[in-house]
Motif scaffolding. Structure first.
Motif, PDB file in Angstrom:
ATOM      1  N   HIS A  85     -45.358 133.570  28.733  1.00  0.00           N
ATOM      2  CA  HIS A  85     -46.124 133.108  27.576  1.00  0.00           C
ATOM      3  C   HIS A  85     -47.444 132.479  28.021  1.00  0.00           C
ATOM      4  CE1 HIS A  85     -42.184 132.759  25.053  1.00  0.00           C
ATOM      5  NE2 HIS A  85     -42.452 133.974  25.472  1.00  0.00           N
ATOM      6  N   TYR A 131     -49.239 133.323  30.577  1.00  0.00           N
ATOM      7  CA  TYR A 131     -50.158 134.434  30.840  1.00  0.00           C
ATOM      8  C   TYR A 131     -50.645 135.069  29.532  1.00  0.00           C
ATOM      9  CZ  TYR A 131     -49.650 134.735  35.923  1.00  0.00           C
ATOM     10  OH  TYR A 131     -49.717 134.484  37.263  1.00  0.00           O
ATOM     11  N   ALA A 132     -49.726 135.279  28.593  1.00  0.00           N
ATOM     12  CA  ALA A 132     -50.092 135.940  27.343  1.00  0.00           C
ATOM     13  C   ALA A 132     -51.104 135.106  26.559  1.00  0.00           C
ATOM     14  CB  ALA A 132     -48.847 136.199  26.493  1.00  0.00           C
ATOM     15  N   ASP A 149     -54.426 135.440  28.198  1.00  0.00           N
ATOM     16  CA  ASP A 149     -54.947 136.792  28.109  1.00  0.00           C
ATOM     17  C   ASP A 149     -55.615 137.021  26.760  1.00  0.00           C
ATOM     18  OD1 ASP A 149     -55.366 139.215  29.171  1.00  0.00           O
ATOM     19  OD2 ASP A 149     -53.290 139.894  29.100  1.00  0.00           O
ATOM     20  N   ASP A 150     -54.887 136.749  25.692  1.00  0.00           N
ATOM     21  CA  ASP A 150     -55.397 136.969  24.337  1.00  0.00           C
ATOM     22  C   ASP A 150     -54.568 136.074  23.421  1.00  0.00           C
ATOM     23  OD1 ASP A 150     -56.082 137.834  21.819  1.00  0.00           O
ATOM     24  OD2 ASP A 150     -56.184 139.942  22.381  1.00  0.00           O
ATOM     25  N   ALA A 190     -53.446 137.557  20.003  1.00  0.00           N
ATOM     26  CA  ALA A 190     -52.377 138.547  20.157  1.00  0.00           C
ATOM     27  C   ALA A 190     -51.066 137.861  20.467  1.00  0.00           C
ATOM     28  CB  ALA A 190     -52.732 139.538  21.263  1.00  0.00           C
ATOM     29  N   ALA A 191     -51.114 136.829  21.305  1.00  0.00           N
ATOM     30  CA  ALA A 191     -49.891 136.115  21.670  1.00  0.00           C
ATOM     31  C   ALA A 191     -49.280 135.467  20.433  1.00  0.00           C
ATOM     32  CB  ALA A 191     -50.189 135.069  22.737  1.00  0.00           C
ATOM     33  N   GLU A 192     -50.152 134.876  19.598  1.00  0.00           N
ATOM     34  CA  GLU A 192     -49.670 134.223  18.376  1.00  0.00           C
ATOM     35  C   GLU A 192     -48.986 135.257  17.477  1.00  0.00           C
ATOM     36  OE1 GLU A 192     -50.591 130.748  17.471  1.00  0.00           O
ATOM     37  OE2 GLU A 192     -48.949 131.104  16.059  1.00  0.00           O
ATOM     38  N   LEU A 193     -49.637 136.416  17.307  1.00  0.00           N
ATOM     39  CA  LEU A 193     -49.076 137.459  16.441  1.00  0.00           C
ATOM     40  C   LEU A 193     -47.802 138.047  17.042  1.00  0.00           C
ATOM     41  CD1 LEU A 193     -52.324 139.291  15.291  1.00  0.00           C
ATOM     42  CD2 LEU A 193     -50.887 137.765  13.951  1.00  0.00           C
ATOM     43  N   SER A 194     -47.680 137.988  18.364  1.00  0.00           N
ATOM     44  CA  SER A 194     -46.451 138.476  18.997  1.00  0.00           C
ATOM     45  C   SER A 194     -45.315 137.478  18.841  1.00  0.00           C
ATOM     46  CB  SER A 194     -46.662 138.720  20.488  1.00  0.00           C
ATOM     47  OG  SER A 194     -47.699 139.607  20.697  1.00  0.00           O
ATOM     48  N   GLY A 195     -45.594 136.343  18.222  1.00  0.00           N
ATOM     49  CA  GLY A 195     -44.513 135.413  17.953  1.00  0.00           C
ATOM     50  C   GLY A 195     -44.410 134.289  18.962  1.00  0.00           C
ATOM     51  N   ILE A 196     -45.461 134.072  19.750  1.00  0.00           N
ATOM     52  CA  ILE A 196     -45.443 132.937  20.676  1.00  0.00           C
ATOM     53  C   ILE A 196     -46.079 131.746  19.974  1.00  0.00           C
ATOM     54  CG2 ILE A 196     -46.387 132.051  22.839  1.00  0.00           C
ATOM     55  CD1 ILE A 196     -46.262 134.908  23.881  1.00  0.00           C
ATOM     56  N   ARG A 197     -45.453 130.577  20.129  1.00  0.00           N
ATOM     57  CA  ARG A 197     -46.069 129.368  19.559  1.00  0.00           C
ATOM     58  C   ARG A 197     -47.137 128.912  20.546  1.00  0.00           C
ATOM     59  NH1 ARG A 197     -40.514 128.183  18.361  1.00  0.00           N
ATOM     60  NH2 ARG A 197     -40.151 128.560  16.151  1.00  0.00           N
ATOM     61  N   GLY A 206     -55.315 134.412  32.066  1.00  0.00           N
ATOM     62  CA  GLY A 206     -54.329 135.487  32.014  1.00  0.00           C
ATOM     63  C   GLY A 206     -54.188 136.356  33.239  1.00  0.00           C
TER      64      GLY A 206
END
Lengths: 359, 273
Positions: free
Chosen positions: A232, A234-235, A238-239, A242-249, A305
């Motif tokens: 997380h 790294y994500a 990185d972006d 995108a990380a937020e939309l991928s479900g990372i808080r 990232g």
């Protein structure tokens, strides 16, 4: 209706695809030059650049500075000299991986060492408790940075520029700009100097501080590469969107990163007391910039990232090798600074070049 | 609030069960109204296309459904139960997966890492429990399985970074991720907008594959041929609300464009409740 009928089968213009090349998205096999292959290799193995530089510089200084440089004692001395900057670089790497920067690492480390020293030596608090309180203060200092970055949404550069000054001022206030002398620490709280002790292995002399530095990097390597939290980090760097939309808080991850960096700085504070032998509020004034130098030379991208946590360890060692080698070769100190400056610029230029790798 | 009224049944064919419905959604951005009492219905096993002019509020509608924004007013029901998502994560936990136009992939991470981002698998036993170790082998195996299910195994190495993939392959990874984890609904925002002819065809086939497994899909697109090819029903969005729902077999593309731009009034039977 012709429109609707057509809609049920392939679009007309797609008939042009009949008999087209069946290969999916492959590229024309143009000749790959050696430089292309090198670029690919380095893109896949970002830590190789600093490792190659480290090996080359060790070899070069071995020739220039002669046998003294290669002695086990000198090599272990280099580790000892870079141990504090190395630990700060580990903290710095966490933040830089999230595309941030932490200018307050050095100031928060010195502040924590003053807190530990004041509690244990001047106020008679049991040393382990003083160290524990120091760890908590370091973590809170990191969380403060994280709070301003995520909740108030300020750029990390500005936040940590502010807290750098705040922590430095607090440190002068708490210490009254007075050092705590080595003999006072020995008398009341010798545990504070634990990381100054050393073990001899052959001709090499490893302080616990240098071993601690390697351990911290090993733990962070595991956390970043073998746990979900590390992915997380790294994500997010990185972006973030995108990380937020991928479900990372993402905000929670960021606060945790700054808090972890603060904790690592606090551990560094304990090690720094052992390294210096006293608690000095005026020490490590440039440690934040030196830690950034080690991270950058270690191949971690300032844009977040990218890069391996092992890089900054190697980066810190490179700086140590240059300083030691140039000194043993009898070169003026100013040329050590000169060389580190060039190394930093070349390292970032390499990073940019590697990122441009064609797929 | 209109949630007590029965669900609108604008088309005879759609007597199927409603999976996802929205009633009276309102969203303001400052003084701009993005959603003006918008309704939405998605039925089991269908591909519902959402079309509309730029600024009609399609994206806002989709973001409300996928948890990326919270509507100011209105109600969303999933399988008949009211739901309220505070984040995309919550929508995902309810089985709604979204393929964003930006794909929401982390370029420097591997394909497997990306597919499991935010829901990584941990090793069983001691290492996973106490050291939170990732189960890399299991994640790579499952990622490879999901990709080959969708016929995407032209990708040689599951550990390669997403940034080294072509645009079509990246889209494939994003769709595979949604298909692998979505249990109720898959939302796709402009999945073919950035793709060439061949890659678009591949994505349209993917949509059919996913639909064939009984998963309802919401497709947002500006590409009329693509919409008319794969959609079972078309939701026309205009001025922040649902204007009508049409059957692509009964109307032409030019009708659809006329409705969504306001050049033509939709027929009364297609008007939404």
């Amino acid at each position: 209706m012709s429109d609707a009928d057509a809609a049920r089968r392939k679009q007309d213009f797609e008939n042009g695809l009949n008999g087209s090349d069946a290969q999916v998205a492959s590229f024309e096999g143009h000749e790959k030059t050696f430089v292309d292959r090198l670029q690919h290799f380095l893109h896949a193995n970002p830590t190789m650049v600093p490792i190659i530089v480290l090996l080359l510089s060790v070899a070069a200084f071995g020739v220039i500075a002669g046998g003294n440089f290669f002695s086990a004692f000198n090599l272990s001395l280099i580790m000892q000299q870079v141990s504090i900057i190395g630990i700060l670089a580990a903290a710095q790497s966490l933040v830089i991986l999230t595309a941030g920067i932490d200018l307050s690492v050095g100031a928060s480390m010195v502040l924590v060492s003053v807190i530990m020293g004041n509690l244990a030596v001047n106020m008679g608090v049991p040393t382990p408790l003083a160290i524990g309180i120091g760890f908590i203060c370091g973590t809170l200092a990191g969380m403060l940075n994280g709070f301003f970055v995520t909740r108030v949404k300020l750029p990390p550069f500005i936040v940590t520029l502010g807290t750098w000054n705040i922590f430095f001022a607090l440190n002068l206030w708490l210490s009254g700009a007075q050092s705590i002398r080595s003999q006072d620490i020995d008398a009341t709280a010798p545990l504070l100097k634990f990381f100054g002790e050393s073990v001899r292995i052959g001709g090499a002399q490893f302080t616990f501080g240098s071993i601690l530095m390697v351990l911290i990097f090993a733990v962070l390597w595991y956390v970043l590469n073998r746990t979900a939290w590390g992915r997380h980090v790294y994500a997010v760097g990185d972006d973030k969107e995108a990380a937020e939309l991928s479900g990372i808080r993402t905000d929670r991850t960021l606060v945790q990163v700054y808090a972890a960096a603060g904790l690592v700085c606090a551990i560094g504070a304990w090690a720094a007391i052992g390294r210096v032998g006293s608690v000095s509020p005026q020490s490590f004034q440039e440690a934040n910039l030196q830690s950034i130098t080690a991270v950058v030379i270690g191949g971690i991208s300032l844009f977040g990232g990218r890069g391996s946590i092992i890089g900054p360890l190697v980066g810190a060692l490179i700086v140590g090798v240059f300083n030691s080698g140039l000194r043993l070769a009898g070169v003026d100190v100013l040329w050590q600074v000169f060389a580190i400056g060039w190394l930093t610029i070349i390292a970032v230029a390499m990073d940019q070049w590697i990122r441009k790798v064609s797929a | 609030m209109t949630h007590s009224q029965p669900l609108a049944q604008p088309l005879a064919q759609s007597s199927a069960q409603a999976v996802l419905t929205a009633r009276g959604l309102v969203k303001h951005y400052g003084r701009v109204v993005a959603l003006n009492h918008a309704d939405f219905d998605l039925y089991a096993g269908e591909v519902l296309a959402v079309i509309g002019d730029n600024g009609a509020g399609k994206t806002t509608l989709i973001k409300a459904i996928s948890g990326a924004i919270r509507p100011d007013e209105g109600e969303i029901r999933l399988d008949g139960k009211p739901v309220s998502f505070r984040s995309p994560l919550e929508a995902r936990e309810h089985g709604i997966e979204t393929v964003y136009q930006t794909l929401a992939l982390s370029p420097a991470l591997s394909i497997a890492d990306n597919m499991f981002l935010g829901r990584e698998l941990r090793k069983p036993g001691f290492m996973g429990r106490w050291f939170r170790a990732l189960d890399r082998e299991a994640m790579e195996r499952q990622a490879r399985q999901k990709l080959s299910d969708l016929g995407l195994m032209t990708i040689q190495n599951i550990g390669q970074a997403v940034e080294t993939l072509s645009g079509g392959q990246r889209q494939g990874v994003a769709v595979a991720r949604a298909a692998a984890f979505g249990s109720k609904v898959i939302v796709m925002d402009e999945p073919t907008a950035a793709l060439g002819v061949k890659e678009s065809r591949r994505v349209l086939e993917l949509i059919q594959d996913v639909k064939a497994r009984g998963m309802p899909i919401v497709l947002i697109s500006h590409n009329m041929p693509h919409v008319f090819e794969v959609a079972d029903r078309i939701h026309v969005h205009r001025l922040g609300r649902r204007l009508c729902v049409i059957d692509p077999k009964e109307y032409t593309m030019s009708d659809a464009v006329a409705f969504m731009t306001g050049a033509k009034e939709p027929p009364a039977e297609a008007m939404a409740a």
